[in-house]
Write a protein that holds these residues in place. Structure first.
Motif, PDB file in Angstrom:
ATOM      1  N   ALA A 135       0.835  -1.206   0.000  1.00 13.85           N
ATOM      2  CA  ALA A 135       0.000   0.000   0.000  1.00 13.85           C
ATOM      3  C   ALA A 135       0.868   1.255   0.000  1.00 13.85           C
ATOM      4  O   ALA A 135       0.560   2.233  -0.690  1.00 13.85           O
ATOM      5  CB  ALA A 135      -0.927  -0.012   1.205  1.00 13.85           C
ATOM      6  N   ALA A 136       1.954   1.226   0.754  1.00 15.26           N
ATOM      7  CA  ALA A 136       2.842   2.392   0.827  1.00 15.26           C
ATOM      8  C   ALA A 136       3.507   2.681  -0.516  1.00 15.26           C
ATOM      9  O   ALA A 136       3.908   3.821  -0.782  1.00 15.26           O
ATOM     10  CB  ALA A 136       3.900   2.173   1.897  1.00 15.26           C
ATOM     11  N   SER A 137       3.614   1.673  -1.373  1.00 16.52           N
ATOM     12  CA  SER A 137       4.221   1.860  -2.692  1.00 16.52           C
ATOM     13  C   SER A 137       3.276   2.567  -3.667  1.00 16.52           C
ATOM     14  O   SER A 137       3.683   2.963  -4.757  1.00 16.52           O
ATOM     15  CB  SER A 137       4.628   0.510  -3.283  1.00 16.52           C
ATOM     16  OG  SER A 137       3.491  -0.226  -3.720  1.00 16.52           O
ATOM     17  N   GLY A 138       1.992   2.685  -3.298  1.00 20.10           N
ATOM     18  CA  GLY A 138       1.026   3.375  -4.125  1.00 20.10           C
ATOM     19  C   GLY A 138       0.307   2.502  -5.134  1.00 20.10           C
ATOM     20  O   GLY A 138      -0.555   2.984  -5.876  1.00 20.10           O
ATOM     21  N   ARG A 139       0.631   1.216  -5.191  1.00 23.83           N
ATOM     22  CA  ARG A 139      -0.045   0.328  -6.139  1.00 23.83           C
ATOM     23  C   ARG A 139      -1.492   0.080  -5.706  1.00 23.83           C
ATOM     24  O   ARG A 139      -1.784   0.004  -4.516  1.00 23.83           O
ATOM     25  CB  ARG A 139       0.700  -1.002  -6.238  1.00 23.83           C
ATOM     26  CG  ARG A 139       2.002  -0.902  -7.010  1.00 23.83           C
ATOM     27  CD  ARG A 139       2.715  -2.241  -7.061  1.00 23.83           C
ATOM     28  NE  ARG A 139       3.407  -2.538  -5.809  1.00 23.83           N
ATOM     29  CZ  ARG A 139       3.998  -3.706  -5.547  1.00 23.83           C
ATOM     30  NH1 ARG A 139       3.954  -4.681  -6.436  1.00 23.83           N
ATOM     31  NH2 ARG A 139       4.631  -3.888  -4.405  1.00 23.83           N
ATOM     32  N   GLN A 140      -2.377  -0.052  -6.700  1.00 27.50           N
ATOM     33  CA  GLN A 140      -3.787  -0.323  -6.413  1.00 27.50           C
ATOM     34  C   GLN A 140      -4.299  -1.445  -7.311  1.00 27.50           C
ATOM     35  O   GLN A 140      -3.738  -1.707  -8.382  1.00 27.50           O
ATOM     36  CB  GLN A 140      -4.631   0.931  -6.606  1.00 27.50           C
ATOM     37  CG  GLN A 140      -4.361   2.005  -5.561  1.00 27.50           C
ATOM     38  CD  GLN A 140      -5.389   3.104  -5.600  1.00 27.50           C
ATOM     39  OE1 GLN A 140      -5.763   3.598  -6.660  1.00 27.50           O
ATOM     40  NE2 GLN A 140      -5.866   3.516  -4.426  1.00 27.50           N
ATOM     41  N   TYR A 141      -5.393  -2.080  -6.866  1.00 33.32           N
ATOM     42  CA  TYR A 141      -5.895  -3.279  -7.531  1.00 33.32           C
ATOM     43  C   TYR A 141      -7.412  -3.220  -7.644  1.00 33.32           C
ATOM     44  O   TYR A 141      -8.099  -2.610  -6.826  1.00 33.32           O
ATOM     45  CB  TYR A 141      -5.452  -4.522  -6.748  1.00 33.32           C
ATOM     46  CG  TYR A 141      -3.945  -4.622  -6.702  1.00 33.32           C
ATOM     47  CD1 TYR A 141      -3.245  -5.317  -7.670  1.00 33.32           C
ATOM     48  CD2 TYR A 141      -3.218  -3.957  -5.711  1.00 33.32           C
ATOM     49  CE1 TYR A 141      -1.857  -5.367  -7.657  1.00 33.32           C
ATOM     50  CE2 TYR A 141      -1.839  -3.995  -5.686  1.00 33.32           C
ATOM     51  CZ  TYR A 141      -1.164  -4.698  -6.670  1.00 33.32           C
ATOM     52  OH  TYR A 141       0.218  -4.744  -6.658  1.00 33.32           O
ATOM     53  N   ASP A 142      -7.916  -3.902  -8.675  1.00 29.76           N
ATOM     54  CA  ASP A 142      -9.355  -3.948  -8.900  1.00 29.76           C
ATOM     55  C   ASP A 142     -10.033  -4.953  -7.983  1.00 29.76           C
ATOM     56  O   ASP A 142     -11.209  -4.776  -7.639  1.00 29.76           O
ATOM     57  CB  ASP A 142      -9.631  -4.294 -10.367  1.00 29.76           C
ATOM     58  CG  ASP A 142      -8.956  -3.312 -11.300  1.00 29.76           C
ATOM     59  OD1 ASP A 142      -9.291  -2.114 -11.233  1.00 29.76           O
ATOM     60  OD2 ASP A 142      -8.078  -3.730 -12.079  1.00 29.76           O
ATOM     61  N   ARG A 164      -7.602  -0.756   2.457  1.00 32.09           N
ATOM     62  CA  ARG A 164      -8.371   0.345   1.838  1.00 32.09           C
ATOM     63  C   ARG A 164      -7.511   1.100   0.835  1.00 32.09           C
ATOM     64  O   ARG A 164      -7.997   1.521  -0.220  1.00 32.09           O
ATOM     65  CB  ARG A 164      -8.871   1.301   2.943  1.00 32.09           C
ATOM     66  CG  ARG A 164      -9.757   2.427   2.423  1.00 32.09           C
ATOM     67  CD  ARG A 164     -11.093   1.887   1.975  1.00 32.09           C
ATOM     68  NE  ARG A 164     -11.908   2.894   1.313  1.00 32.09           N
ATOM     69  CZ  ARG A 164     -11.850   3.190   0.023  1.00 32.09           C
ATOM     70  NH1 ARG A 164     -10.986   2.565  -0.774  1.00 32.09           N
ATOM     71  NH2 ARG A 164     -12.634   4.102  -0.492  1.00 32.09           N
ATOM     72  N   MET A 165      -6.247   1.283   1.124  1.00 32.06           N
ATOM     73  CA  MET A 165      -5.343   1.965   0.202  1.00 32.06           C
ATOM     74  C   MET A 165      -5.053   1.123  -1.040  1.00 32.06           C
ATOM     75  O   MET A 165      -4.793   1.674  -2.121  1.00 32.06           O
ATOM     76  CB  MET A 165      -4.032   2.305   0.911  1.00 32.06           C
ATOM     77  CG  MET A 165      -4.156   3.358   1.994  1.00 32.06           C
ATOM     78  SD  MET A 165      -2.623   3.533   2.940  1.00 32.06           S
ATOM     79  CE  MET A 165      -1.487   4.093   1.666  1.00 32.06           C
ATOM     80  N   LEU A 166      -5.120  -0.177  -0.912  1.00 34.44           N
ATOM     81  CA  LEU A 166      -4.801  -1.068  -2.031  1.00 34.44           C
ATOM     82  C   LEU A 166      -5.904  -1.124  -3.083  1.00 34.44           C
ATOM     83  O   LEU A 166      -5.639  -1.419  -4.250  1.00 34.44           O
ATOM     84  CB  LEU A 166      -4.537  -2.485  -1.519  1.00 34.44           C
ATOM     85  CG  LEU A 166      -3.201  -2.751  -0.826  1.00 34.44           C
ATOM     86  CD1 LEU A 166      -3.195  -4.143  -0.213  1.00 34.44           C
ATOM     87  CD2 LEU A 166      -2.052  -2.601  -1.821  1.00 34.44           C
ATOM     88  N   VAL A 167      -7.143  -0.885  -2.685  1.00 35.27           N
ATOM     89  CA  VAL A 167      -8.257  -1.069  -3.619  1.00 35.27           C
ATOM     90  C   VAL A 167      -8.446   0.174  -4.478  1.00 35.27           C
ATOM     91  O   VAL A 167      -8.441   1.303  -3.986  1.00 35.27           O
ATOM     92  CB  VAL A 167      -9.556  -1.447  -2.869  1.00 35.27           C
ATOM     93  CG1 VAL A 167     -10.053  -0.322  -1.972  1.00 35.27           C
ATOM     94  CG2 VAL A 167     -10.635  -1.885  -3.842  1.00 35.27           C
ATOM     95  N   ALA A 168      -8.576  -0.045  -5.796  1.00 36.83           N
ATOM     96  CA  ALA A 168      -8.776   1.049  -6.737  1.00 36.83           C
ATOM     97  C   ALA A 168     -10.149   1.682  -6.533  1.00 36.83           C
ATOM     98  O   ALA A 168     -11.030   1.129  -5.862  1.00 36.83           O
ATOM     99  CB  ALA A 168      -8.631   0.532  -8.165  1.00 36.83           C
ATOM    100  N   GLU A 169     -10.366   2.830  -7.169  1.00 31.20           N
ATOM    101  CA  GLU A 169     -11.590   3.611  -6.940  1.00 31.20           C
ATOM    102  C   GLU A 169     -12.849   2.797  -7.204  1.00 31.20           C
ATOM    103  O   GLU A 169     -13.814   2.876  -6.461  1.00 31.20           O
ATOM    104  CB  GLU A 169     -11.578   4.864  -7.811  1.00 31.20           C
ATOM    105  CG  GLU A 169     -12.772   5.772  -7.568  1.00 31.20           C
ATOM    106  CD  GLU A 169     -12.697   7.049  -8.377  1.00 31.20           C
ATOM    107  OE1 GLU A 169     -13.679   7.815  -8.371  1.00 31.20           O
ATOM    108  OE2 GLU A 169     -11.655   7.283  -9.017  1.00 31.20           O
ATOM    109  N   ARG A 170     -12.865   2.010  -8.247  1.00 26.51           N
ATOM    110  CA  ARG A 170     -14.039   1.196  -8.572  1.00 26.51           C
ATOM    111  C   ARG A 170     -13.791  -0.277  -8.256  1.00 26.51           C
ATOM    112  O   ARG A 170     -14.506  -1.149  -8.748  1.00 26.51           O
ATOM    113  CB  ARG A 170     -14.395   1.361 -10.052  1.00 26.51           C
ATOM    114  CG  ARG A 170     -14.762   2.787 -10.429  1.00 26.51           C
ATOM    115  CD  ARG A 170     -15.058   2.917 -11.912  1.00 26.51           C
ATOM    116  NE  ARG A 170     -16.211   2.111 -12.302  1.00 26.51           N
ATOM    117  CZ  ARG A 170     -16.550   1.876 -13.569  1.00 26.51           C
ATOM    118  NH1 ARG A 170     -15.804   2.363 -14.556  1.00 26.51           N
ATOM    119  NH2 ARG A 170     -17.607   1.150 -13.848  1.00 26.51           N
TER     120      ARG A 170
END
Length: 236
Positions: A135-142, A164-170
């Motif tokens: 999460a600290a690296s800024g990567r996000q997932y669907d 929560r930081m890992l999950v993308a907006e949608r």
């Protein structure tokens, strides 16, 4: 006695004892938790040769099939192909996600399990890392997939902040964990070997897991039906 690890309310009411550990239930959010929590050193020693890793290796085919069924249902709810399994162990859910068409990554803090996963599923990607570090690296997932992990985590608030930081907006979070509120467990959780400290440190009901997830920023928390004593949480 400590404050509730979910909502920071005052000491809970006594729930019981098992293998030298005391458990309490929060009067505010309904979470049942071990108190005092084991130290980091004690947990590291317990997981040094985690007994379930061997069990998972022996049931790989059935584990992949089961995870594939779950992931197919989740896939219908998302747009996008980025998938992460947080606490992937030997990687069967990552392989299942790959078979479902996801760009799948598995992470685990157990280096031995990650080495095993890389050996078993060479077409998948694995990292020896934590949810907090990724999460600290800024990567996000669907899809953020986390099965039978959250009950092992001493600091559930910090863990869910990372999720929560890992999950993308949608994107969508899918979590499974034992259900302390299930009718088959409520009668006598000790009779069905449900209470297992220090392996399981937190024991959730629908109310308690929804409470802690909303506290950590999830605005939509729902549940899939389960005949077994397992919570299947879908959250955004």
């Amino acid at each position: 006695m400590s404050m509730c690890p979910s909502c920071a309310a005052g000491p809970g009411r006594p729930f019981g004892h098992k293998d030298g550990f005391s458990l309490y239930t929060c009067e505010t959010c309904e979470l049942t938790y071990v108190d005092p929590m084991p130290t980091t050193a004690e947990l590291s020693e317990f997981y040094r040769e985690y007994y379930k890793t061997g069990q998972y290796r022996q049931k790989l085919d059935s584990k992949v099939r089961r995870a594939r069924r779950r992931i197919r249902r989740v896939k219908r709810r998302v747009v996008g192909s980025r998938f992460i399994d947080v606490g992937c162990n030997v990687g069967f859910a990552v392989e299942a996600a790959r078979q479902c068409g996801f760009e799948a990554l598995g992470i685990d803090i157990d280096a031995v399990a990650i080495d095993e996963a890389r050996s078993l599923f060479s077409d998948c990607r694995f990292e020896h890392s934590s949810a907090e570090a990724v999460a600290a690296s800024g990567r996000q997932y669907d899809v953020v997939y986390c099965s039978e992990v959250i009950e092992h985590i001493p600091d559930v608030a910090v863990f869910l902040q990372a999720i929560r930081m890992l999950v993308a907006e949608r994107g969508l979070v899918f979590i499974t964990t034992p259900d302390l509120g299930h009718r088959s467990v409520r009668r006598d959780p000790y009779a069905v070997d449900f209470i297992r400290p220090p392996e399981h440190l937190l024991y959730f009901t629908r109310r308690s897991i929804e409470h802690v997830m909303r506290r950590q920023g999830f605005t939509r928390v729902g549940f899939q039906h389960s005949l077994k004593p397992t919570l299947k949480v879908l959250a955004r």
